[in-house]
Scaffold this motif. Structure first.
Motif, PDB file in Angstrom:
ATOM      1  N   ALA A 148       3.179   9.779  -6.067  1.00  0.00           N
ATOM      2  CA  ALA A 148       3.537  10.943  -6.880  1.00  0.00           C
ATOM      3  C   ALA A 148       5.059  11.091  -6.957  1.00  0.00           C
ATOM      4  CB  ALA A 148       2.896  12.205  -6.316  1.00  0.00           C
ATOM      5  N   GLN A 149       5.732  10.905  -5.833  1.00  0.00           N
ATOM      6  CA  GLN A 149       7.191  11.001  -5.826  1.00  0.00           C
ATOM      7  C   GLN A 149       7.814   9.891  -6.667  1.00  0.00           C
ATOM      8  OE1 GLN A 149       8.110  10.960  -1.637  1.00  0.00           O
ATOM      9  NE2 GLN A 149       7.822  13.171  -1.423  1.00  0.00           N
ATOM     10  N   LYS A 150       7.325   8.686  -6.510  1.00  0.00           N
ATOM     11  CA  LYS A 150       7.891   7.552  -7.247  1.00  0.00           C
ATOM     12  C   LYS A 150       7.747   7.739  -8.748  1.00  0.00           C
ATOM     13  CE  LYS A 150       7.967   2.577  -7.646  1.00  0.00           C
ATOM     14  NZ  LYS A 150       9.362   2.610  -8.017  1.00  0.00           N
ATOM     15  N   PHE A 151       6.626   8.329  -9.189  1.00  0.00           N
ATOM     16  CA  PHE A 151       6.377   8.503 -10.616  1.00  0.00           C
ATOM     17  C   PHE A 151       6.724   9.909 -11.107  1.00  0.00           C
ATOM     18  CE2 PHE A 151       3.977   4.767  -9.482  1.00  0.00           C
ATOM     19  CZ  PHE A 151       4.234   3.916 -10.544  1.00  0.00           C
ATOM     20  N   HIS A 152       7.385  10.683 -10.261  1.00  0.00           N
ATOM     21  CA  HIS A 152       7.866  12.024 -10.620  1.00  0.00           C
ATOM     22  C   HIS A 152       6.741  12.886 -11.205  1.00  0.00           C
ATOM     23  CE1 HIS A 152      11.800  10.337  -9.915  1.00  0.00           C
ATOM     24  NE2 HIS A 152      11.536   9.382 -10.798  1.00  0.00           N
ATOM     25  N   MET A 153       5.660  13.000 -10.457  1.00  0.00           N
ATOM     26  CA  MET A 153       4.560  13.841 -10.908  1.00  0.00           C
ATOM     27  C   MET A 153       3.967  14.605  -9.739  1.00  0.00           C
ATOM     28  SD  MET A 153       1.517  11.040 -11.727  1.00  0.00           S
ATOM     29  CE  MET A 153       1.827  11.303 -13.405  1.00  0.00           C
ATOM     30  N   THR A 154       3.102  15.544 -10.071  1.00  0.00           N
ATOM     31  CA  THR A 154       2.469  16.365  -9.044  1.00  0.00           C
ATOM     32  C   THR A 154       1.424  15.546  -8.293  1.00  0.00           C
ATOM     33  OG1 THR A 154       0.702  17.116 -10.504  1.00  0.00           O
ATOM     34  CG2 THR A 154       2.751  18.439 -10.475  1.00  0.00           C
ATOM     35  N   LEU A 155       1.083  16.016  -7.110  1.00  0.00           N
ATOM     36  CA  LEU A 155       0.019  15.371  -6.336  1.00  0.00           C
ATOM     37  C   LEU A 155      -1.300  15.393  -7.113  1.00  0.00           C
ATOM     38  CD1 LEU A 155       0.618  16.629  -2.687  1.00  0.00           C
ATOM     39  CD2 LEU A 155       0.703  14.279  -3.505  1.00  0.00           C
ATOM     40  N   THR A 156      -1.574  16.511  -7.758  1.00  0.00           N
ATOM     41  CA  THR A 156      -2.812  16.640  -8.531  1.00  0.00           C
ATOM     42  C   THR A 156      -2.860  15.611  -9.650  1.00  0.00           C
ATOM     43  OG1 THR A 156      -2.877  19.003  -8.041  1.00  0.00           O
ATOM     44  CG2 THR A 156      -4.229  18.231  -9.877  1.00  0.00           C
ATOM     45  N   GLY A 157      -1.750  15.449 -10.349  1.00  0.00           N
ATOM     46  CA  GLY A 157      -1.683  14.459 -11.430  1.00  0.00           C
ATOM     47  C   GLY A 157      -1.901  13.052 -10.913  1.00  0.00           C
TER      48      GLY A 157
ATOM     49  N   GLY B 125      -6.408  11.296   8.697  1.00  0.00           N
ATOM     50  CA  GLY B 125      -5.793  12.607   8.893  1.00  0.00           C
ATOM     51  C   GLY B 125      -5.615  13.286   7.548  1.00  0.00           C
ATOM     52  N   ARG B 126      -4.392  13.647   7.238  1.00  0.00           N
ATOM     53  CA  ARG B 126      -4.109  14.315   5.957  1.00  0.00           C
ATOM     54  C   ARG B 126      -3.546  13.359   4.905  1.00  0.00           C
ATOM     55  NH1 ARG B 126      -1.251  19.957   6.926  1.00  0.00           N
ATOM     56  NH2 ARG B 126      -1.559  19.897   4.695  1.00  0.00           N
ATOM     57  N   VAL B 127      -3.427  12.092   5.267  1.00  0.00           N
ATOM     58  CA  VAL B 127      -2.799  11.131   4.362  1.00  0.00           C
ATOM     59  C   VAL B 127      -3.857  10.220   3.742  1.00  0.00           C
ATOM     60  CG1 VAL B 127      -1.145   9.222   4.197  1.00  0.00           C
ATOM     61  CG2 VAL B 127      -0.674  11.160   5.719  1.00  0.00           C
ATOM     62  N   ARG B 128      -3.856  10.171   2.406  1.00  0.00           N
ATOM     63  CA  ARG B 128      -4.750   9.269   1.679  1.00  0.00           C
ATOM     64  C   ARG B 128      -3.917   8.081   1.220  1.00  0.00           C
ATOM     65  NH1 ARG B 128      -9.740   9.160  -0.021  1.00  0.00           N
ATOM     66  NH2 ARG B 128     -10.112  11.327   0.504  1.00  0.00           N
ATOM     67  N   THR B 129      -4.254   6.904   1.765  1.00  0.00           N
ATOM     68  CA  THR B 129      -3.519   5.681   1.452  1.00  0.00           C
ATOM     69  C   THR B 129      -4.277   4.882   0.400  1.00  0.00           C
ATOM     70  OG1 THR B 129      -2.614   5.620   3.689  1.00  0.00           O
ATOM     71  CG2 THR B 129      -2.513   3.576   2.431  1.00  0.00           C
ATOM     72  N   CYS B 130      -3.533   4.359  -0.564  1.00  0.00           N
ATOM     73  CA  CYS B 130      -4.108   3.580  -1.660  1.00  0.00           C
ATOM     74  C   CYS B 130      -3.732   2.118  -1.495  1.00  0.00           C
ATOM     75  CB  CYS B 130      -3.542   4.050  -2.999  1.00  0.00           C
ATOM     76  SG  CYS B 130      -3.717   5.802  -3.284  1.00  0.00           S
ATOM     77  N   LYS B 131      -4.648   1.245  -1.884  1.00  0.00           N
ATOM     78  CA  LYS B 131      -4.345  -0.180  -1.939  1.00  0.00           C
ATOM     79  C   LYS B 131      -5.137  -0.793  -3.086  1.00  0.00           C
ATOM     80  CE  LYS B 131      -7.711  -1.856   1.428  1.00  0.00           C
ATOM     81  NZ  LYS B 131      -7.852  -2.662   2.627  1.00  0.00           N
TER      82      LYS B 131
ATOM     83  N   ASP C 231       0.851  -1.183   0.000  1.00  0.00           N
ATOM     84  CA  ASP C 231       0.000   0.000   0.000  1.00  0.00           C
ATOM     85  C   ASP C 231       0.890   1.237   0.000  1.00  0.00           C
ATOM     86  OD1 ASP C 231      -1.927  -1.927   0.323  1.00  0.00           O
ATOM     87  OD2 ASP C 231      -2.531  -1.302   2.337  1.00  0.00           O
ATOM     88  N   ALA C 232       0.375   2.347  -0.517  1.00  0.00           N
ATOM     89  CA  ALA C 232       1.184   3.567  -0.579  1.00  0.00           C
ATOM     90  C   ALA C 232       0.276   4.787  -0.520  1.00  0.00           C
ATOM     91  CB  ALA C 232       2.004   3.588  -1.869  1.00  0.00           C
ATOM     92  N   SER C 233       0.825   5.870  -0.026  1.00  0.00           N
ATOM     93  CA  SER C 233       0.085   7.128  -0.018  1.00  0.00           C
ATOM     94  C   SER C 233       0.168   7.758  -1.409  1.00  0.00           C
ATOM     95  CB  SER C 233       0.668   8.095   1.021  1.00  0.00           C
ATOM     96  OG  SER C 233       1.947   8.540   0.592  1.00  0.00           O
ATOM     97  N   ILE C 234      -0.759   8.650  -1.677  1.00  0.00           N
ATOM     98  CA  ILE C 234      -0.726   9.355  -2.961  1.00  0.00           C
ATOM     99  C   ILE C 234       0.567  10.156  -3.074  1.00  0.00           C
ATOM    100  CG2 ILE C 234      -1.813  11.192  -4.309  1.00  0.00           C
ATOM    101  CD1 ILE C 234      -4.505  10.044  -3.563  1.00  0.00           C
ATOM    102  N   THR C 235       1.036  10.714  -1.966  1.00  0.00           N
ATOM    103  CA  THR C 235       2.294  11.465  -1.974  1.00  0.00           C
ATOM    104  C   THR C 235       3.461  10.562  -2.379  1.00  0.00           C
ATOM    105  OG1 THR C 235       1.461  12.932  -0.240  1.00  0.00           O
ATOM    106  CG2 THR C 235       3.848  12.884  -0.562  1.00  0.00           C
ATOM    107  N   ASP C 236       3.517   9.371  -1.786  1.00  0.00           N
ATOM    108  CA  ASP C 236       4.590   8.430  -2.132  1.00  0.00           C
ATOM    109  C   ASP C 236       4.526   8.040  -3.607  1.00  0.00           C
ATOM    110  OD1 ASP C 236       5.477   8.454   0.490  1.00  0.00           O
ATOM    111  OD2 ASP C 236       4.420   6.599   1.036  1.00  0.00           O
TER     112      ASP C 236
END
Length: 121
Positions: free
Chosen positions: A39-48, A68-74, A32-37
């Motif tokens: 975005a960083q892994k794929f070198h793109m913006t959070l919005t993208g 909280g402020r973290v959206r986790t994806c699975k 599982d990963a956060s949207i922030t993680d």
């Protein structure tokens, strides 16, 4: 004959048509990963990345949960059985057609060889 849901197939194949989204699914298959993680892994913006995750989520391939402020994806609960069945149906059709083509080519080769032997005699 198996009935397929066109809307479901459309959503799945649209989601899978993008290399980034396929990469996200691969990544989430590992952990599982956060949207922030992501975005960083794929070198793109959070919005993208949010847009990509949204497409995957609409197709049922990914679920998200906000703590909280973290959206986790699975990975979602869908296992792509309907999509796999659709692909398999056409794979079998094409395999049968190529088998028939192989027979025609082999018959043509046999005729060519027989004609070549007859001319040299």
């Amino acid at each position: 004959m198996v009935q397929y849901s066109p809307a479901r197939l459309d959503a799945s194949f649209a989601a899978l048509s993008d290399a980034t989204r396929r990469g996200v699914l691969e990544q989430l298959g590992r952990a599982d990963a956060s949207i922030t993680d992501l975005a960083q892994k794929f070198h793109m913006t959070l919005t993208g990345m949010k847009k990509h995750v949204g497409v995957l989520e609409q197709a049922g391939l990914v679920t998200t949960r906000k703590v909280g402020r973290v959206r986790t994806c699975k990975l979602g609960l869908r296992r792509l059985e309907e999509e796999t069945g659709w692909i398999e149906r056409y794979r079998q059709l094409w395999a049968a057609r190529f088998d028939e083509l192989d027979k025609v080519v082999e018959e043509m080769k046999r005729k060519e060889e027989a004609d070549g032997r007859n001319k040299s005699e």
